[in-house]
Every structure is written in C-alpha cells, then in structure tokens.
Design a protein around this motif. Structure first.
Motif, PDB file in Angstrom:
ATOM      1  N   LYS A 162       0.840  -1.211   0.000  1.00  0.00           N
ATOM      2  CA  LYS A 162       0.000   0.000   0.000  1.00  0.00           C
ATOM      3  C   LYS A 162       0.866   1.249   0.000  1.00  0.00           C
ATOM      4  N   TRP A 163       1.886   1.267   0.868  1.00  0.00           N
ATOM      5  CA  TRP A 163       2.752   2.439   0.949  1.00  0.00           C
ATOM      6  C   TRP A 163       3.685   2.541  -0.255  1.00  0.00           C
ATOM      7  N   ILE A 164       4.128   1.397  -0.752  1.00  0.00           N
ATOM      8  CA  ILE A 164       4.956   1.403  -1.959  1.00  0.00           C
ATOM      9  C   ILE A 164       4.189   2.036  -3.117  1.00  0.00           C
ATOM     10  N   ASN A 165       2.916   1.682  -3.239  1.00  0.00           N
ATOM     11  CA  ASN A 165       2.097   2.239  -4.327  1.00  0.00           C
ATOM     12  C   ASN A 165       1.872   3.735  -4.160  1.00  0.00           C
ATOM     13  N   ILE A 166       1.774   4.203  -2.920  1.00  0.00           N
ATOM     14  CA  ILE A 166       1.661   5.648  -2.675  1.00  0.00           C
ATOM     15  C   ILE A 166       2.891   6.364  -3.218  1.00  0.00           C
ATOM     16  N   ILE A 167       4.066   5.835  -2.887  1.00  0.00           N
ATOM     17  CA  ILE A 167       5.313   6.452  -3.353  1.00  0.00           C
ATOM     18  C   ILE A 167       5.395   6.425  -4.879  1.00  0.00           C
ATOM     19  N   LYS A 168       5.000   5.305  -5.480  1.00  0.00           N
ATOM     20  CA  LYS A 168       5.021   5.200  -6.941  1.00  0.00           C
ATOM     21  C   LYS A 168       4.094   6.224  -7.577  1.00  0.00           C
ATOM     22  N   ARG A 169       2.914   6.408  -6.986  1.00  0.00           N
ATOM     23  CA  ARG A 169       1.959   7.379  -7.545  1.00  0.00           C
ATOM     24  C   ARG A 169       2.495   8.805  -7.449  1.00  0.00           C
TER      25      ARG A 169
END
Length: 250
Positions: free
Chosen positions: A165-172
């Motif tokens: 979830k947090w990895i995807n936040i950073i990617k976005r």
C-alpha cells in the motif's frame, strides 16, 4: 578392537583428511596406534574425542582452549554450548532473511538496487544495525508509542500487503512528479486522502504520534537511524504539500 585409518575417520566425521592429521600433529587427538608404515589407526574412543572437538569447534571455541578442556568437559556442557551456537545462528539467519525480504520490497520500488545493499548478506553486523534502530526508537518515542508503531507500522521485511500500500503511494507520487502534476491536483489530493486512511490505520487516531513520526520521516538523519526506507525529498515534500491542501479544504 576395530581401528580406522585417517581417511576412514575423515569420511565418517565429514571433515578433511588434513584436519584429522593436523589434530594429531598438535597433540589434540592422537591415534591409539600406528602400523609398521606409520599409518595412523584410530579407535572408537579416538573418534569420540574427535567428535567432541568438532562440536566444540562449531561453538567458535579456539583449539587451544579445546585442548585444555577436552578431557574435563561434560557431554551436557558440550550440548549446551552447541545449543547456544545454534540459537545464535538462527538469530543471524532470521536477520539475514528479514534483510532479504526488505531488498525484495525495495526492488518493487526502484526496479534496481545498489550492490552496497547486498553487503550485509555477506556478514555485516545486522544485529548491530538492529540494535541501532532499537536505540533510535527509544530515543524518539515513548514506550507506549513504540508499542503502537511496532504493532502497526509496515515493515519492509514482512507484512507484504501493508508494505505494498505504501509502496504504491510512493510510486503514484513519483508519477505525479514525472508528469509535472502539483500536490493540489486531483491526483495529488487522492493520494493525500489515501495517506490519511493509511495513517489512521497505523496511528489509530493518535495525531501527536503521527506528527512525531512524520517529523522523523522527513529527517534524513532520523530516518537512517530508525532504518526507514530512504525516500526522495521531493516525494516527501509533495506529500506534505498535498496533505496541507487537504487540511485547508476540510
């Protein structure tokens, strides 16, 4: 009485022939007999002594110390020393496995990692790094806050769903930066809303703890001491600005 040659003993014990001969040469375990040609002949008792040496050697005890205690040490003491060694090995393997999981999750973010990230797998003091993180956590957060973070904070080495979830936040956020989108854009505000949801799950409504954690997260020095995954300053600044926009509009 049955006797065994040096080669037979080495094969039986899973050590090199050179090791068996060396232990004889230094007077650690000498064979009971030798034949007319000088070939070493080991008895069952000799082999037992060699087994004791091998077990003690695996505990990292120096040979000179083994030589002093070999004929006095009890089997119980040997087993306890061996157990201590195995427990230490398990702890080191667990730390190494955690570090490997962290690197795999880092790859999801970066698609590539530097070789220096792999060095700890070759024997660098992972326990020392873990202790550094513990001490940093104790210096920044109360015991109650530490307990909350320990329970709820996603860790790179485990908890793949929460970490993702947090990895995807950073990617976005990285995509927004690449596309020139601002924190007050629709995309930026959606990211901020998702972060607020994740923060609620992590900090359980404790605004003071969330603020203390965010201050540590923004500090490169504190993040390094706490063992946090390094995030680009631009990403952190984007997220902070997006969160401020949410606060102003609410």
């Amino acid at each position: 009485m049955n006797y065994f040659s040096s080669g037979e003993v080495a094969k039986k014990l899973g050590v090199s022939l050179r090791t068996v001969r060396y232990y004889d040469d230094i007077g650690l375990v000498e064979p009971t007999s030798k034949d007319d040609s000088g070939r070493r002949l080991y008895s069952a008792d000799d082999i037992l002594q060699l087994q004791k040496v091998i077990l003690l050697k695996e505990t990292a005890m120096p040979l000179k110390d083994i030589q002093k205690v070999l004929n006095q040490i009890t089997m119980e003491r040997i087993l306890l020393l061996h157990k201590e060694k195995l427990v230490g090995d398990l702890e080191r393997l667990s730390l190494s496995l955690d570090h490997t999981h962290s690197l795999l999750n880092m790859l999801k973010l970066e698609k590539d990692i530097q070789w220096e990230h792999l060095i700890p797998l070759l024997g660098e003091d992972l326990e020392g790094k873990r202790q550094q993180r513990v001490e940093a956590m104790e210096g920044m957060f109360s015991e109650e806050e530490q307990a909350v973070l320990q329970r709820n904070l996603p860790k790179l080495e485990d908890n793949p769903v929460e970490v993702t979830k947090w990895i995807n936040i950073i990617k976005r956020i990285e995509l927004c930066l690449a596309d020139g989108k601002k924190p007050d854009s629709v995309e930026g505000q959606l990211i901020a809303e998702d972060v607020m949801i994740l923060s609620e799950e992590t900090f359980k409504g404790n605004a003071e703890l969330a603020e203390k954690f965010w201050d540590a997260r923004k500090s490169e020095e504190a993040s390094n001491e706490l063992g946090f995954y390094p995030v680009r300053q631009e990403v952190l600044e984007f997220l902070e600005a997006a969160m401020k926009e949410i606060s102003l509009s609410s």
